[in-house]
Design a protein around this motif. Structure first.
Motif, PDB file in Angstrom:
ATOM      1  N   LYS A  13      -3.837   0.892  -2.425  1.00 22.55           N
ATOM      2  CA  LYS A  13      -4.997   1.570  -1.855  1.00 22.55           C
ATOM      3  C   LYS A  13      -6.273   0.939  -2.367  1.00 22.55           C
ATOM      4  O   LYS A  13      -6.402   0.675  -3.567  1.00 22.55           O
ATOM      5  CB  LYS A  13      -4.981   3.051  -2.238  1.00 22.55           C
ATOM      6  N   ASN A  57       4.931  -0.612  -4.506  1.00 24.47           N
ATOM      7  CA  ASN A  57       3.599  -0.089  -4.820  1.00 24.47           C
ATOM      8  C   ASN A  57       2.839   0.389  -3.587  1.00 24.47           C
ATOM      9  O   ASN A  57       2.835  -0.279  -2.553  1.00 24.47           O
ATOM     10  CB  ASN A  57       2.749  -1.167  -5.503  1.00 24.47           C
ATOM     11  N   GLU A  58       2.209   1.548  -3.734  1.00 24.66           N
ATOM     12  CA  GLU A  58       1.288   1.992  -2.684  1.00 24.66           C
ATOM     13  C   GLU A  58      -0.051   1.336  -2.966  1.00 24.66           C
ATOM     14  O   GLU A  58      -0.666   1.596  -3.989  1.00 24.66           O
ATOM     15  CB  GLU A  58       1.136   3.511  -2.745  1.00 24.66           C
ATOM     16  N   GLU A  82      -3.656   0.477   2.302  1.00 23.81           N
ATOM     17  CA  GLU A  82      -4.496   1.484   2.920  1.00 23.81           C
ATOM     18  C   GLU A  82      -5.921   1.396   2.390  1.00 23.81           C
ATOM     19  O   GLU A  82      -6.143   1.221   1.182  1.00 23.81           O
ATOM     20  CB  GLU A  82      -3.923   2.888   2.647  1.00 23.81           C
TER      21      GLU A  82
END
Ligand SMILES: [Cu+2]
Length: 185
Positions: free
Chosen positions: A109, A106-107, A182
């Motif tokens: 954010k 998974n990214e 991020e």
């Protein structure tokens, strides 16, 4: 002077004081004279210790993170599962091995300024969930424990790539157990 230097100097000064006391006691233990004043010395050291501890508590306790953001409901909830030797992070609960494996890539954010609640647990042994800012400073951490969900709330103030690092020795690849997230504007 950077914070790290101040902490180092404070450590140096306090350890010098402690070492001097030990040295003084060791060197004067052969003399009988000190015994006459031992009550007075004991009281003096007790007072010194109490004042030092009080100063440290007054300076550091308000910064303790236990009640941080307890009044503000989180803008975002992230579920975190630690397992030798990776972290799975997801917006949805990670309940089994399948959702764990699926969440690995998974990214992650989050938006700058929102309060994020991490719900952290482990599928095997104790791990540490430590968040490092883009400059490599540890900004928040909580234990990842099997059978418990530990909550950690944090408001990210800076945009950039944050690193999550395991902070509890958990096995041979512990040092490489990390993840990225991020913070976007
Ligand atoms: Cu570890």
């Amino acid at each position: 002077m950077s914070l790290q230097w101040i902490v180092f100097l404070a450590f140096l000064i306090s350890s010098t004081v402690i070492a001097s006391v030990y040295l003084y006691v060791a060197l004067s233990s052969f003399k009988e004279k000190i015994l006459e004043n031992s009550e007075k010395f004991r009281f003096f050291f007790f007072l010194l210790l109490s004042i030092t501890v009080a100063i440290y508590l007054i300076l550091t306790l308000p910064k303790a993170p236990y009640f941080a953001f307890s009044q503000s409901p989180p803008d975002k909830v992230l579920h975190v599962v630690a397992k030798q030797f990776s972290f799975a992070i997801s917006g949805f609960p990670i309940t089994d091995e399948e959702t764990f494996s699926r969440s690995l890539g998974n990214e992650v954010k989050v938006k700058k300024g929102e309060v994020v609640e991490f719900r952290v647990t482990s599928f095997d042994v104790n791990h540490g969930f430590g968040i490092y800012d883009p400059e490599g400073r540890l900004i928040a951490q909580v234990q990842a424990m099997p059978g418990y969900i530990n909550r950690l709330r944090y408001r990210f103030k800076k945009v950039g790539i944050y690193t999550i690092q395991c902070l509890e020795y958990c096995g041979i690849a512990h040092a490489y157990m990390n993840a990225k997230m991020e913070v976007v504007p």
